[in-house]
Design a protein around this motif. Structure first.
Motif, PDB file in Angstrom:
ATOM      1  N   ALA A  11      20.983  14.837 -69.934  1.00  0.00           N
ATOM      2  CA  ALA A  11      21.482  14.266 -68.673  1.00  0.00           C
ATOM      3  C   ALA A  11      22.972  14.520 -68.612  1.00  0.00           C
ATOM      4  O   ALA A  11      23.723  14.043 -69.446  1.00  0.00           O
ATOM      5  N   LEU A  12      23.400  15.292 -67.610  1.00  0.00           N
ATOM      6  CA  LEU A  12      24.788  15.698 -67.539  1.00  0.00           C
ATOM      7  C   LEU A  12      25.482  15.047 -66.358  1.00  0.00           C
ATOM      8  O   LEU A  12      24.912  14.922 -65.279  1.00  0.00           O
ATOM      9  N   ALA A  13      26.732  14.689 -66.577  1.00  0.00           N
ATOM     10  CA  ALA A  13      27.555  14.165 -65.498  1.00  0.00           C
ATOM     11  C   ALA A  13      28.083  15.334 -64.683  1.00  0.00           C
ATOM     12  O   ALA A  13      28.014  16.472 -65.107  1.00  0.00           O
ATOM     13  N   TYR A  39      31.930  24.183 -80.640  1.00  0.00           N
ATOM     14  CA  TYR A  39      32.422  23.239 -81.648  1.00  0.00           C
ATOM     15  C   TYR A  39      33.625  22.466 -81.114  1.00  0.00           C
ATOM     16  O   TYR A  39      33.959  21.404 -81.632  1.00  0.00           O
ATOM     17  N   ALA A  40      34.251  23.001 -80.066  1.00  0.00           N
ATOM     18  CA  ALA A  40      35.305  22.271 -79.367  1.00  0.00           C
ATOM     19  C   ALA A  40      34.756  21.498 -78.182  1.00  0.00           C
ATOM     20  O   ALA A  40      35.190  20.377 -77.915  1.00  0.00           O
ATOM     21  N   SER A  41      33.779  22.053 -77.465  1.00  0.00           N
ATOM     22  CA  SER A  41      33.285  21.383 -76.253  1.00  0.00           C
ATOM     23  C   SER A  41      32.323  20.239 -76.550  1.00  0.00           C
ATOM     24  O   SER A  41      32.183  19.325 -75.755  1.00  0.00           O
ATOM     25  N   ALA A  42      31.637  20.282 -77.706  1.00  0.00           N
ATOM     26  CA  ALA A  42      30.714  19.222 -78.142  1.00  0.00           C
ATOM     27  C   ALA A  42      29.507  19.061 -77.220  1.00  0.00           C
ATOM     28  O   ALA A  42      29.311  18.013 -76.598  1.00  0.00           O
ATOM     29  N   PRO A  43      28.652  20.089 -77.111  1.00  0.00           N
ATOM     30  CA  PRO A  43      27.475  19.997 -76.245  1.00  0.00           C
ATOM     31  C   PRO A  43      26.539  18.856 -76.630  1.00  0.00           C
ATOM     32  O   PRO A  43      26.273  18.632 -77.806  1.00  0.00           O
ATOM     33  N   LEU A  44      26.076  18.151 -75.607  1.00  0.00           N
ATOM     34  CA  LEU A  44      25.099  17.064 -75.684  1.00  0.00           C
ATOM     35  C   LEU A  44      25.651  15.773 -76.284  1.00  0.00           C
ATOM     36  O   LEU A  44      24.961  14.753 -76.297  1.00  0.00           O
ATOM     37  N   VAL A  45      26.884  15.793 -76.771  1.00  0.00           N
ATOM     38  CA  VAL A  45      27.504  14.556 -77.246  1.00  0.00           C
ATOM     39  C   VAL A  45      27.896  13.729 -76.021  1.00  0.00           C
ATOM     40  O   VAL A  45      28.568  14.238 -75.120  1.00  0.00           O
ATOM     41  N   PRO A  46      27.489  12.475 -75.948  1.00  0.00           N
ATOM     42  CA  PRO A  46      27.838  11.658 -74.779  1.00  0.00           C
ATOM     43  C   PRO A  46      29.347  11.419 -74.713  1.00  0.00           C
ATOM     44  O   PRO A  46      29.987  11.272 -75.744  1.00  0.00           O
ATOM     45  N   THR A  47      29.914  11.409 -73.543  1.00  0.00           N
ATOM     46  CA  THR A  47      29.298  11.659 -72.256  1.00  0.00           C
ATOM     47  C   THR A  47      29.637  13.076 -71.838  1.00  0.00           C
ATOM     48  O   THR A  47      30.800  13.496 -71.935  1.00  0.00           O
ATOM     49  N   GLN A  48      28.652  13.818 -71.341  1.00  0.00           N
ATOM     50  CA  GLN A  48      28.899  15.178 -70.891  1.00  0.00           C
ATOM     51  C   GLN A  48      29.595  15.148 -69.525  1.00  0.00           C
ATOM     52  O   GLN A  48      29.152  14.471 -68.610  1.00  0.00           O
ATOM     53  N   VAL A  49      30.697  15.900 -69.421  1.00  0.00           N
ATOM     54  CA  VAL A  49      31.484  15.878 -68.187  1.00  0.00           C
ATOM     55  C   VAL A  49      31.529  17.230 -67.496  1.00  0.00           C
ATOM     56  O   VAL A  49      32.145  17.363 -66.433  1.00  0.00           O
ATOM     57  N   ASP A  50      30.903  18.236 -68.095  1.00  0.00           N
ATOM     58  CA  ASP A  50      30.844  19.555 -67.465  1.00  0.00           C
ATOM     59  C   ASP A  50      29.487  20.167 -67.783  1.00  0.00           C
ATOM     60  O   ASP A  50      29.193  20.473 -68.940  1.00  0.00           O
ATOM     61  N   ALA A  51      28.661  20.326 -66.759  1.00  0.00           N
ATOM     62  CA  ALA A  51      27.289  20.793 -66.953  1.00  0.00           C
ATOM     63  C   ALA A  51      27.211  22.268 -67.306  1.00  0.00           C
ATOM     64  O   ALA A  51      26.258  22.703 -67.953  1.00  0.00           O
ATOM     65  N   THR A  52      28.188  23.046 -66.883  1.00  0.00           N
ATOM     66  CA  THR A  52      28.163  24.479 -67.176  1.00  0.00           C
ATOM     67  C   THR A  52      28.567  24.758 -68.613  1.00  0.00           C
ATOM     68  O   THR A  52      27.902  25.516 -69.320  1.00  0.00           O
ATOM     69  N   CYS A  53      29.635  24.127 -69.055  1.00  0.00           N
ATOM     70  CA  CYS A  53      30.157  24.386 -70.398  1.00  0.00           C
ATOM     71  C   CYS A  53      29.659  23.392 -71.440  1.00  0.00           C
ATOM     72  O   CYS A  53      29.974  23.516 -72.625  1.00  0.00           O
ATOM     73  N   LEU A  54      28.844  22.417 -71.009  1.00  0.00           N
ATOM     74  CA  LEU A  54      28.339  21.391 -71.931  1.00  0.00           C
ATOM     75  C   LEU A  54      29.493  20.768 -72.719  1.00  0.00           C
ATOM     76  O   LEU A  54      29.530  20.778 -73.939  1.00  0.00           O
ATOM     77  N   ARG A  55      30.417  20.188 -71.951  1.00  0.00           N
ATOM     78  CA  ARG A  55      31.622  19.617 -72.531  1.00  0.00           C
ATOM     79  C   ARG A  55      31.551  18.103 -72.517  1.00  0.00           C
ATOM     80  O   ARG A  55      31.152  17.489 -71.530  1.00  0.00           O
ATOM     81  N   ALA A 260      24.076  19.050 -80.168  1.00  0.00           N
ATOM     82  CA  ALA A 260      23.325  20.296 -80.243  1.00  0.00           C
ATOM     83  C   ALA A 260      22.906  20.560 -81.684  1.00  0.00           C
ATOM     84  O   ALA A 260      23.552  20.091 -82.630  1.00  0.00           O
ATOM     85  N   PRO A 261      21.825  21.299 -81.902  1.00  0.00           N
ATOM     86  CA  PRO A 261      21.414  21.645 -83.271  1.00  0.00           C
ATOM     87  C   PRO A 261      22.528  22.364 -84.033  1.00  0.00           C
ATOM     88  O   PRO A 261      23.208  23.239 -83.489  1.00  0.00           O
ATOM     89  N   VAL A 262      22.705  21.953 -85.278  1.00  0.00           N
ATOM     90  CA  VAL A 262      23.697  22.542 -86.194  1.00  0.00           C
ATOM     91  C   VAL A 262      25.093  22.524 -85.553  1.00  0.00           C
ATOM     92  O   VAL A 262      25.840  23.506 -85.597  1.00  0.00           O
ATOM     93  N   HIS A 263      25.423  21.425 -84.939  1.00  0.00           N
ATOM     94  CA  HIS A 263      26.731  21.194 -84.330  1.00  0.00           C
ATOM     95  C   HIS A 263      27.204  19.789 -84.696  1.00  0.00           C
ATOM     96  O   HIS A 263      26.391  18.924 -85.050  1.00  0.00           O
ATOM     97  N   PRO A 264      28.491  19.540 -84.576  1.00  0.00           N
ATOM     98  CA  PRO A 264      28.992  18.188 -84.848  1.00  0.00           C
ATOM     99  C   PRO A 264      28.433  17.170 -83.854  1.00  0.00           C
ATOM    100  O   PRO A 264      28.317  17.442 -82.657  1.00  0.00           O
ATOM    101  N   ASN A 265      28.091  15.999 -84.379  1.00  0.00           N
ATOM    102  CA  ASN A 265      27.772  14.874 -83.508  1.00  0.00           C
ATOM    103  C   ASN A 265      29.082  14.157 -83.191  1.00  0.00           C
ATOM    104  O   ASN A 265      30.178  14.668 -83.501  1.00  0.00           O
ATOM    105  N   ALA A 266      28.998  12.985 -82.588  1.00  0.00           N
ATOM    106  CA  ALA A 266      30.221  12.277 -82.208  1.00  0.00           C
ATOM    107  C   ALA A 266      31.107  11.985 -83.420  1.00  0.00           C
ATOM    108  O   ALA A 266      32.341  12.114 -83.350  1.00  0.00           O
ATOM    109  N   ALA A 267      30.485  11.611 -84.549  1.00  0.00           N
ATOM    110  CA  ALA A 267      31.268  11.339 -85.755  1.00  0.00           C
ATOM    111  C   ALA A 267      31.944  12.608 -86.255  1.00  0.00           C
ATOM    112  O   ALA A 267      33.085  12.580 -86.734  1.00  0.00           O
ATOM    113  N   GLY A 268      31.236  13.736 -86.158  1.00  0.00           N
ATOM    114  CA  GLY A 268      31.816  14.998 -86.581  1.00  0.00           C
ATOM    115  C   GLY A 268      32.997  15.398 -85.726  1.00  0.00           C
ATOM    116  O   GLY A 268      34.031  15.869 -86.231  1.00  0.00           O
TER     117      GLY A 268
END
Length: 287
Positions: A11-13, A39-55, A260-268
């Motif tokens: 669910a993207l903002a 690794y900079a944009s943090a795809p799928l980590v809440p809250t997503q603010v850009d649907a194209t770049c998954l930021r 995202a798979p094999v990506h940092p979560n919010a803690a990362g």
């Protein structure tokens, strides 16, 4: 790194650029531009603010901006390569277009997609069943006497160097920071083959070494490119994708927390932000 590993259906903002606090830092408000890949944009980590770049608004650039009361222009984008610094990516303007002579701080995490790391991981998963106790992925990419991933890393070095030159040209007064990749695989090389981490036992150590090689290349390019390198690997050792939930800062191939798979979560992302913030307290050139 690669968009090929991203999960669908989040669910993207609405699209937008993350903004930091409007508080001032001394008499001058820092103008901060964040560049880079997933690794900079943090795809799928809440809250997503850009649907194209998954930021995410909880990616490390956003956290650093809030910490420093900086004005943030975040153009990091999932799937970005060095080419996307100066060319449009899926309709998104070139990332370096965000820079100007008034830019004070630039961070950039780039290179993983240039070497095709997500494609490599996908191949490793496909090969696991052929030799679960062995290293079929290493054999596939390095079994002929030439390590294809090492070659790709070497070929990416000049591309990163060119990005750094372009950053300095467009933002001549900025402090430029190259942010490395965090620890993805167990530092001791002992794997955790499972349904959520479908890699062959002896491929873990090889993949760990390839990531270290990628980071080492970024260190060299930062040194020669008048940039500061931030080591996010060492501070994240012990929080790789093999750790249990709660200790894991890198998600598995089947994430249990939003990431995202094999990506940092919010803690990362938080750990990466802390590493950047610590580095920014030191003068340029301090290691």
């Amino acid at each position: 790194m690669g968009a090929a590993l991203l999960s669908a259906g989040a669910a993207l903002a609405p699209a937008g650029t993350a903004a930091a606090s409007t508080a001032t830092e001394g008499r001058h408000k820092v103008d901060y531009v964040a560049l880079g890949d997933s690794y900079a944009s943090a795809p799928l980590v809440p809250t997503q603010v850009d649907a194209t770049c998954l930021r995410s608004d909880r990616n490390y650039p956003s956290l650093v901006a809030r910490s420093r009361a900086a004005t943030l222009t975040d153009v990091s984008c999932s799937g970005a390569t060095t080419a996307d610094m100066t060319a449009a990516q899926d309709g998104v303007p070139p990332q370096l277009d965000a820079l100007d002579r008034g830019t004070d701080l630039v961070t950039v995490t780039i290179g993983g997609n240039d070497i095709g790391f997500s494609t490599v991981l996908g191949t490793c998963v496909q090969l696991m069943s052929s030799d679960p106790a062995g290293a079929p992925c290493r054999s596939r990419f390095a079994g002929g006497g030439t390590d294809q991933i090492s070659d790709a890393i070497a070929q990416t070095g000049p591309k990163v160097a060119r990005v750094l030159r372009d950053i300095h040209r467009r933002a001549p007064h900025a402090r430029v920071v190259v942010v490395g990749y965090p620890d993805l695989f167990p530092e001791d090389g002992v794997g955790c083959t499972s349904k959520s981490v479908p890699l062959a036992a002896r491929d873990f150590a090889w993949l760990r070494d390839k990531e270290k090689e990628l980071n080492a290349m970024l260190v060299r390019q930062a040194r020669h490119g008048r940039a500061q390198y931030v080591n996010t690997y060492t501070p994240t050792v012990g929080h790789d994708l093999c750790r249990p939930a709660g200790e894991r800062w890198i998600e598995t191939f089947a994430p249990e927390t939003p990431a995202a798979p094999v990506h940092p979560n919010a803690a990362g992302e938080g750990a990466m932000a802390t590493a950047v913030e610590t580095a920014l307290t030191r003068p340029m050139g301090h290691r």
